[in-house]
Design a protein around this motif. Structure first.
Motif, PDB file in Angstrom:
ATOM      1  N   LYS A  77     -84.685 -17.933 -76.280  1.00  0.00           N
ATOM      2  CA  LYS A  77     -83.612 -18.563 -77.038  1.00  0.00           C
ATOM      3  C   LYS A  77     -82.353 -18.585 -76.190  1.00  0.00           C
ATOM      4  N   ARG A  78     -81.746 -19.754 -76.140  1.00  0.00           N
ATOM      5  CA  ARG A  78     -80.526 -19.922 -75.356  1.00  0.00           C
ATOM      6  C   ARG A  78     -79.336 -19.452 -76.180  1.00  0.00           C
ATOM      7  N   LEU A  79     -78.426 -18.718 -75.541  1.00  0.00           N
ATOM      8  CA  LEU A  79     -77.314 -18.086 -76.250  1.00  0.00           C
ATOM      9  C   LEU A  79     -75.981 -18.526 -75.673  1.00  0.00           C
ATOM     10  N   TYR A 128     -88.970 -15.754 -65.628  1.00  0.00           N
ATOM     11  CA  TYR A 128     -87.558 -16.104 -65.810  1.00  0.00           C
ATOM     12  C   TYR A 128     -87.364 -17.611 -65.726  1.00  0.00           C
ATOM     13  N   SER A 129     -87.983 -18.251 -64.753  1.00  0.00           N
ATOM     14  CA  SER A 129     -87.766 -19.704 -64.658  1.00  0.00           C
ATOM     15  C   SER A 129     -88.406 -20.444 -65.815  1.00  0.00           C
ATOM     16  N   GLN A 130     -89.531 -19.932 -66.312  1.00  0.00           N
ATOM     17  CA  GLN A 130     -90.126 -20.554 -67.494  1.00  0.00           C
ATOM     18  C   GLN A 130     -89.215 -20.377 -68.715  1.00  0.00           C
ATOM     19  N   ALA A 131     -88.698 -19.175 -68.884  1.00  0.00           N
ATOM     20  CA  ALA A 131     -87.870 -18.880 -70.070  1.00  0.00           C
ATOM     21  C   ALA A 131     -86.565 -19.663 -70.049  1.00  0.00           C
ATOM     22  N   THR A 132     -86.005 -19.837 -68.874  1.00  0.00           N
ATOM     23  CA  THR A 132     -84.698 -20.497 -68.806  1.00  0.00           C
ATOM     24  C   THR A 132     -84.833 -22.005 -68.652  1.00  0.00           C
ATOM     25  N   GLU A 134     -87.222 -23.858 -70.530  1.00  0.00           N
ATOM     26  CA  GLU A 134     -87.799 -24.501 -71.716  1.00  0.00           C
ATOM     27  C   GLU A 134     -87.322 -23.844 -73.011  1.00  0.00           C
ATOM     28  N   ALA A 135     -86.144 -23.251 -72.978  1.00  0.00           N
ATOM     29  CA  ALA A 135     -85.644 -22.583 -74.189  1.00  0.00           C
ATOM     30  C   ALA A 135     -85.604 -23.576 -75.335  1.00  0.00           C
ATOM     31  N   ALA A 136     -86.240 -23.193 -76.429  1.00  0.00           N
ATOM     32  CA  ALA A 136     -86.483 -24.161 -77.492  1.00  0.00           C
ATOM     33  C   ALA A 136     -85.392 -24.191 -78.546  1.00  0.00           C
ATOM     34  N   ILE A 137     -84.755 -23.085 -78.745  1.00  0.00           N
ATOM     35  CA  ILE A 137     -83.873 -22.971 -79.899  1.00  0.00           C
ATOM     36  C   ILE A 137     -82.462 -22.649 -79.434  1.00  0.00           C
ATOM     37  N   ILE A 138     -81.509 -23.413 -79.893  1.00  0.00           N
ATOM     38  CA  ILE A 138     -80.117 -23.094 -79.622  1.00  0.00           C
ATOM     39  C   ILE A 138     -79.538 -22.419 -80.848  1.00  0.00           C
TER      40      ILE A 138
END
Ligand code: MN
Length: 146
Positions: A77-79, A128-132, A134-138
């Motif tokens: 999740k992007r914060l 880390y590169s996958q998580a950053t 394709e973050a799905a939810i803002i």
């Protein structure tokens, strides 16, 4: 543009982080009066903590920059500033900065008498590169349903 609320603290323990991070213990609760610690963490771009869990849970209050939160097996999740992340006890997760942005959050650790965080493997570059990427939810402040 930085909007730093608290002074940057001491370099974080390298055993627990990848990249440069700084911790300012705002309320160490040395006496155990409130059974709750409060601290400010600044992550430089690309920095993140290792996979870990908190026996007493944790709350993050984002105050600056852009970062990510991810629970094991879940999308990240992007914060951004104003986001609030309640983390249940014993859920394995990591938090840290975006690759191209610093990130600052206040951390609250309630129930500290339940014990210190458990630390696991690092969030490797592929994770880390996958998580950053394709973050799905803002998240926006207050919209997180625990
Ligand atoms: Mn945590």
């Amino acid at each position: 543009m930085s909007d730093q609320l608290f002074p940057k603290g001491e370099p974080a323990a390298p055993d627990w982080f990848t990249g440069a991070a700084f911790v300012n213990m705002l309320f160490p609760d040395s006496s155990g009066l409130l059974d709750c610690q409060v601290y400010d963490v600044v992550f430089e771009p690309g920095a993140r903590n290792k996979w870990h869990s908190h026996p007493g849970g944790q709350i993050l209050l984002v105050t600056d920059g852009v970062g990510y939160y991810q629970e094991k097996g879940q999308p990240s999740k992007r914060l951004i500033k104003g986001d609030i992340v309640p983390i249940p006890p014993n859920v394995t997760h990591w938090h840290g900065a975006a690759p191209d942005n610093s990130f600052t959050h206040i951390g609250i650790s309630p129930n500290t008498s339940k014990g210190a965080a458990a630390w696991f493997d690092e969030v490797n570059d592929e994770q880390y590169s996958q998580a950053t990427g394709e973050a799905a939810i803002i998240l926006t402040a207050g919209n997180w349903q625990l």
